[in-house]
Design a protein around this motif. Structure first.
Motif, PDB file in Angstrom:
ATOM      1  N   SER A  90       0.832  -1.212   0.000  1.00 32.84           N
ATOM      2  CA  SER A  90       0.000   0.000   0.000  1.00 32.84           C
ATOM      3  C   SER A  90       0.864   1.259   0.000  1.00 32.84           C
ATOM      4  N   ASP A  91       2.005   1.222   0.694  1.00 32.76           N
ATOM      5  CA  ASP A  91       2.900   2.376   0.702  1.00 32.76           C
ATOM      6  C   ASP A  91       3.531   2.586  -0.669  1.00 32.76           C
ATOM      7  N   ARG A  92       3.909   1.504  -1.327  1.00 32.10           N
ATOM      8  CA  ARG A  92       4.492   1.617  -2.661  1.00 32.10           C
ATOM      9  C   ARG A  92       3.453   2.123  -3.657  1.00 32.10           C
ATOM     10  N   LEU A  93       2.215   1.679  -3.484  1.00 37.13           N
ATOM     11  CA  LEU A  93       1.144   2.153  -4.366  1.00 37.13           C
ATOM     12  C   LEU A  93       0.850   3.629  -4.144  1.00 37.13           C
ATOM     13  N   ALA A  94       0.879   4.067  -2.907  1.00 41.71           N
ATOM     14  CA  ALA A  94       0.532   5.455  -2.589  1.00 41.71           C
ATOM     15  C   ALA A  94       1.432   6.446  -3.314  1.00 41.71           C
ATOM     16  N   SER A  95       2.695   6.100  -3.486  1.00 43.82           N
ATOM     17  CA  SER A  95       3.616   7.007  -4.165  1.00 43.82           C
ATOM     18  C   SER A  95       3.471   6.949  -5.680  1.00 43.82           C
ATOM     19  N   ARG A  96       2.764   5.926  -6.174  1.00 39.68           N
ATOM     20  CA  ARG A  96       2.636   5.744  -7.627  1.00 39.68           C
ATOM     21  C   ARG A  96       1.293   6.210  -8.183  1.00 39.68           C
ATOM     22  N   TRP A  97       0.268   6.243  -7.325  1.00 41.48           N
ATOM     23  CA  TRP A  97      -1.067   6.565  -7.817  1.00 41.48           C
ATOM     24  C   TRP A  97      -1.160   7.929  -8.502  1.00 41.48           C
ATOM     25  N   PRO A  98      -0.542   8.995  -7.969  1.00 48.70           N
ATOM     26  CA  PRO A  98      -0.712  10.302  -8.617  1.00 48.70           C
ATOM     27  C   PRO A  98      -0.328  10.312 -10.099  1.00 48.70           C
ATOM     28  N   VAL A  99       0.739   9.615 -10.456  1.00 49.96           N
ATOM     29  CA  VAL A  99       1.173   9.580 -11.857  1.00 49.96           C
ATOM     30  C   VAL A  99       0.162   8.825 -12.714  1.00 49.96           C
ATOM     31  N   THR A 100      -0.259   7.658 -12.240  1.00 54.69           N
ATOM     32  CA  THR A 100      -1.204   6.859 -13.013  1.00 54.69           C
ATOM     33  C   THR A 100      -2.560   7.558 -13.137  1.00 54.69           C
ATOM     34  N   ILE A 101      -3.026   8.164 -12.065  1.00 53.88           N
ATOM     35  CA  ILE A 101      -4.311   8.867 -12.128  1.00 53.88           C
ATOM     36  C   ILE A 101      -4.234  10.058 -13.083  1.00 53.88           C
ATOM     37  N   ALA A 102      -3.131  10.820 -13.027  1.00 52.30           N
ATOM     38  CA  ALA A 102      -2.971  11.954 -13.941  1.00 52.30           C
ATOM     39  C   ALA A 102      -2.947  11.478 -15.388  1.00 52.30           C
ATOM     40  N   ILE A 241     -16.939   2.985 -17.779  1.00 56.47           N
ATOM     41  CA  ILE A 241     -16.259   1.698 -17.656  1.00 56.47           C
ATOM     42  C   ILE A 241     -14.820   1.809 -18.133  1.00 56.47           C
ATOM     43  N   ASP A 242     -14.601   2.570 -19.203  1.00 59.35           N
ATOM     44  CA  ASP A 242     -13.258   2.677 -19.768  1.00 59.35           C
ATOM     45  C   ASP A 242     -12.294   3.371 -18.821  1.00 59.35           C
ATOM     46  N   LEU A 243     -12.797   4.212 -17.928  1.00 58.17           N
ATOM     47  CA  LEU A 243     -11.915   4.849 -16.956  1.00 58.17           C
ATOM     48  C   LEU A 243     -11.235   3.805 -16.083  1.00 58.17           C
ATOM     49  N   GLY A 244     -11.973   2.752 -15.725  1.00 56.77           N
ATOM     50  CA  GLY A 244     -11.362   1.663 -14.979  1.00 56.77           C
ATOM     51  C   GLY A 244     -10.295   0.950 -15.781  1.00 56.77           C
ATOM     52  N   TYR A 245     -10.551   0.749 -17.078  1.00 54.85           N
ATOM     53  CA  TYR A 245      -9.545   0.129 -17.943  1.00 54.85           C
ATOM     54  C   TYR A 245      -8.296   1.004 -18.035  1.00 54.85           C
ATOM     55  N   LEU A 246      -8.487   2.305 -18.155  1.00 53.98           N
ATOM     56  CA  LEU A 246      -7.348   3.207 -18.293  1.00 53.98           C
ATOM     57  C   LEU A 246      -6.452   3.170 -17.053  1.00 53.98           C
ATOM     58  N   LEU A 247      -7.061   3.105 -15.870  1.00 52.94           N
ATOM     59  CA  LEU A 247      -6.261   3.073 -14.643  1.00 52.94           C
ATOM     60  C   LEU A 247      -5.410   1.812 -14.555  1.00 52.94           C
ATOM     61  N   GLY A 248      -5.901   0.714 -15.135  1.00 54.27           N
ATOM     62  CA  GLY A 248      -5.151  -0.531 -15.063  1.00 54.27           C
ATOM     63  C   GLY A 248      -4.421  -0.912 -16.331  1.00 54.27           C
ATOM     64  N   GLY A 249      -4.612  -0.149 -17.387  1.00 48.24           N
ATOM     65  CA  GLY A 249      -4.032  -0.532 -18.669  1.00 48.24           C
ATOM     66  C   GLY A 249      -2.869   0.315 -19.123  1.00 48.24           C
ATOM     67  N   ASN A 258       8.744   5.707 -19.328  1.00 50.12           N
ATOM     68  CA  ASN A 258       9.434   5.767 -18.038  1.00 50.12           C
ATOM     69  C   ASN A 258       8.678   6.652 -17.045  1.00 50.12           C
ATOM     70  N   LEU A 259       7.382   6.396 -16.914  1.00 51.62           N
ATOM     71  CA  LEU A 259       6.553   7.136 -15.973  1.00 51.62           C
ATOM     72  C   LEU A 259       6.434   6.311 -14.691  1.00 51.62           C
ATOM     73  N   PRO A 260       6.770   6.891 -13.543  1.00 53.91           N
ATOM     74  CA  PRO A 260       6.781   6.126 -12.280  1.00 53.91           C
ATOM     75  C   PRO A 260       5.381   5.939 -11.709  1.00 53.91           C
ATOM     76  N   GLY A 261       4.549   5.194 -12.421  1.00 51.95           N
ATOM     77  CA  GLY A 261       3.184   4.975 -11.974  1.00 51.95           C
ATOM     78  C   GLY A 261       2.953   3.551 -11.525  1.00 51.95           C
ATOM     79  N   VAL A 262       1.685   3.198 -11.339  1.00 52.03           N
ATOM     80  CA  VAL A 262       1.318   1.865 -10.870  1.00 52.03           C
ATOM     81  C   VAL A 262       1.657   0.815 -11.912  1.00 52.03           C
ATOM     82  N   GLY A 263       1.465   1.149 -13.191  1.00 50.30           N
ATOM     83  CA  GLY A 263       1.795   0.206 -14.246  1.00 50.30           C
ATOM     84  C   GLY A 263       3.265  -0.157 -14.252  1.00 50.30           C
ATOM     85  N   GLN A 264       4.130   0.836 -14.082  1.00 48.22           N
ATOM     86  CA  GLN A 264       5.566   0.564 -14.023  1.00 48.22           C
ATOM     87  C   GLN A 264       5.916  -0.273 -12.793  1.00 48.22           C
TER      88      GLN A 264
END
Length: 310
Positions: A90-102, A241-249, A258-264
């Protein structure tokens, strides 16, 4: 009582899907051959006492179903797990979410603005050159693999022309996110345009629109109010529905740019064989997707009287 029963049924279905999907992911990650603990030492094997302690700590000696029950029990307490290095997922995710959400919201914005505009433009000109151009363009966009599109855009628009940053987030939003967001949004944008185009064509051929024309209502009001409102529901459903796909895809795009997000983070965890991180990230993405689908179902019942009646 019917709305309450509908919501309760949807929550029950969501829980069944969630348990089934998470178990499959957990089993696929931890049932693979090989010892994830042994790989922590690299070329220098860990002492047997350390290996035994770690295997006991992460319940790796227990049957798979029992390991899953331990994980689900911790998950219901808000614990996404701890990787083999002792870091909270959860701590590792917390630092990555802002990039992926943006990145996801920027791509989603492109889908909404460009996709709806192209679909409306084509739908108001069925069979004409503009309509055929939009249809041909959407077919081309959906036929190009995303990694090919991303690498080509990075080379041409980033390296040769210098219009956008090649990688990283140093330039900030929106400069650093425009190019990767466009690459992420291409497939969804094309789908939104085609869906909007078909919905507009059907609405324009409906009886109530003919009645509005017969009454002499201006085209701006017919299209801007009545056609748009009746054509928007299927498009809004897809976009939600596609917003959910975008967050995980965004795994491939975040890796290329080289974006430090959840996908990386997920990509790096797969390469490092970090089972807890892979499962934790996957479960978080699944929860987002399922909750998004639930909200869409409930909104459909509110916005569409036909669904509410059923």
């Amino acid at each position: 009582m019917k709305p309450v029963m509908h919501v309760a049924r949807r929550f029950g279905e969501l829980a069944i899907v969630f348990l089934g999907v998470t178990f499959v992911i957990y089993a696929m990650v931890f049932a693979l051959p090989g010892d994830p603990i042994a790989s922590l030492g690299g070329d220098r094997p860990l002492p047997p006492a350390v290996v035994d302690q770690l295997r006991e700590q992460y319940h790796l000696n227990d049957p798979l179903w029992q390991q899953y029950l331990y994980y689900i029990g911790n998950l219901f307490q808000g614990d996404l797990g701890t990787n083999f290095s002792g870091q909270e997922v959860s701590d590792r995710l917390a630092s990555r979410w802002p990039v992926t959400i943006a990145l996801a919201l920027t791509a989603w914005g492109f889908e909404v603005v460009i996709g709806v505009a192209l679909g409306l433009y084509a739908g108001l000109r069925p069979g004409r050159l503009g309509d055929k151009t939009v249809l041909a363009g959407t077919i081309l966009a959906t036929s190009i693999p995303v990694f090919v599109l991303a690498v080509s855009a990075q080379l041409v628009l980033g390296v040769k022309l210098g219009w956008f940053p090649v990688a990283g987030t140093a330039a900030g939003w929106p400069t650093a996110y425009i190019l990767p967001a466009l690459c992420v949004a291409v497939f969804g944008l094309a789908s939104v345009a085609r869906l909007m185009r078909g919905s507009v064509v059907d609405t324009m051929n409906s009886d109530f629109v003919r009645t509005l024309w017969a009454k002499g209502m201006p085209k701006r009001e017919v299209v801007g109010i009545h056609v748009m409102r009746n054509s928007a529901l299927p498009v809004l459903t897809y976009l939600a529905i596609d917003l959910g796909y975008l967050l995980g895809g965004t795994v491939v795009i975040e890796g290329i740019f080289n974006l430090p997000g959840v996908g990386q983070l997920l990509f790096q965890a797969i390469r490092a064989h970090e089972g807890p991180t892979i499962v934790g990230v996957s479960v978080a993405l699944i929860m987002i997707f399922l909750i998004t689908n639930l909200i869409v179902d409930l909104l459909q019942a509110v916005l569409d009287p036909r669904i509410r009646h059923e």
